[in-house]
Design an enzyme around this catalytic site. Structure first.
Site, PDB file in Angstrom:
ATOM      1  N   ALA A   1     -60.513 -19.062  54.176  1.00  0.00           N
ATOM      2  CA  ALA A   1     -60.038 -18.231  55.275  1.00  0.00           C
ATOM      3  C   ALA A   1     -59.311 -19.062  56.338  1.00  0.00           C
ATOM      4  CB  ALA A   1     -61.215 -17.478  55.896  1.00  0.00           C
ATOM      5  N   HIS A   2     -58.831 -18.378  57.359  1.00  0.00           N
ATOM      6  CA  HIS A   2     -58.060 -18.989  58.440  1.00  0.00           C
ATOM      7  C   HIS A   2     -58.882 -20.023  59.215  1.00  0.00           C
ATOM      8  CE1 HIS A   2     -60.346 -15.679  60.137  1.00  0.00           C
ATOM      9  NE2 HIS A   2     -60.330 -16.353  61.271  1.00  0.00           N
ATOM     10  N   ASN A   3     -58.181 -21.040  59.712  1.00  0.00           N
ATOM     11  CA  ASN A   3     -58.758 -22.083  60.573  1.00  0.00           C
ATOM     12  C   ASN A   3     -59.845 -22.912  59.896  1.00  0.00           C
ATOM     13  OD1 ASN A   3     -57.065 -21.118  62.594  1.00  0.00           O
ATOM     14  ND2 ASN A   3     -58.649 -19.812  63.472  1.00  0.00           N
TER      15      ASN A   3
ATOM     16  N   SER B   1     -62.833 -20.437  60.288  1.00  0.00           N
ATOM     17  CA  SER B   1     -63.199 -21.430  61.300  1.00  0.00           C
ATOM     18  C   SER B   1     -64.375 -22.306  60.895  1.00  0.00           C
ATOM     19  CB  SER B   1     -63.480 -20.754  62.645  1.00  0.00           C
ATOM     20  OG  SER B   1     -62.324 -20.064  63.076  1.00  0.00           O
TER      21      SER B   1
END
Length: 163
Positions: free
Chosen positions: A33-35, A53
């Site tokens: 996923a993102h980050n 994250s």
């Protein structure tokens, strides 16, 4: 990075960056996923999901079908057993397993205790059945905890002194 498998998704970040470290290997059907920040020399097996994250350290090995919740920190030199569910931060040099994921020594200890309880209750059931049906002997094959086949051969006259 080495993407050795198909259908792997790496989401781009919104506010920060999604980073995959040098010499990391990612297998089939992995969702990052993102980050997310994955350190160097990580090995991620197939069907792993890493929520947003999350920070993963260097030299981390993640077994197949692992789920990692978001906003966690996975330390360096961590091994995560397959099908584990990671819901908390993991310290450096840890080996974890299960759901929720816990130290491998605790996981094994708990599973052995459960196996012994299952085996004891099964043997109690056999003894009761043998006594109730006045059987002379009984042979049972049963699978316990997907580990091995347990074969119990009971001779009533010798083991339980039943006439």
């Amino acid at each position: 990075i080495t993407l050795s498998g198909a259908n792997t998704t790496i989401d781009r970040a919104v506010f920060d960056s999604t980073i995959i470290g040098e010499f990391s290997n990612i297998d089939n059907l992995v969702q990052i996923a993102h980050n997310v920040n994955i350190g160097n020399y990580a090995v991620i097996a197939a069907q792993v999901g890493i929520a947003g994250s999350t920070k993963i350290g260097n030299y981390v090995t993640i077994g197949g079908q692992v789920g990692i919740s978001g906003h966690l920190v996975i330390g360096d030199n961590v091994t995560i057993a397959g099908k584990s569910g990671v819901t908390k931060n993991i310290a450096d040099n840890s080996t974890i397993a299960g759901f929720p994921a816990k130290d491998i020594k605790l996981f094994i200890k708990e599973n052995k205790k459960n196996d012994l309880e299952i085996e004891k209750s099964f043997i109690d059931y056999l003894v009761k059945t043998i006594k109730d049906k006045n059987l002379s002997s009984l042979e049972v094959t049963r699978t316990l905890a997907d580990k091995h086949r347990l074969k119990i051969k009971i001779n009533i006259k010798q083991k339980f002194q039943i006439k």
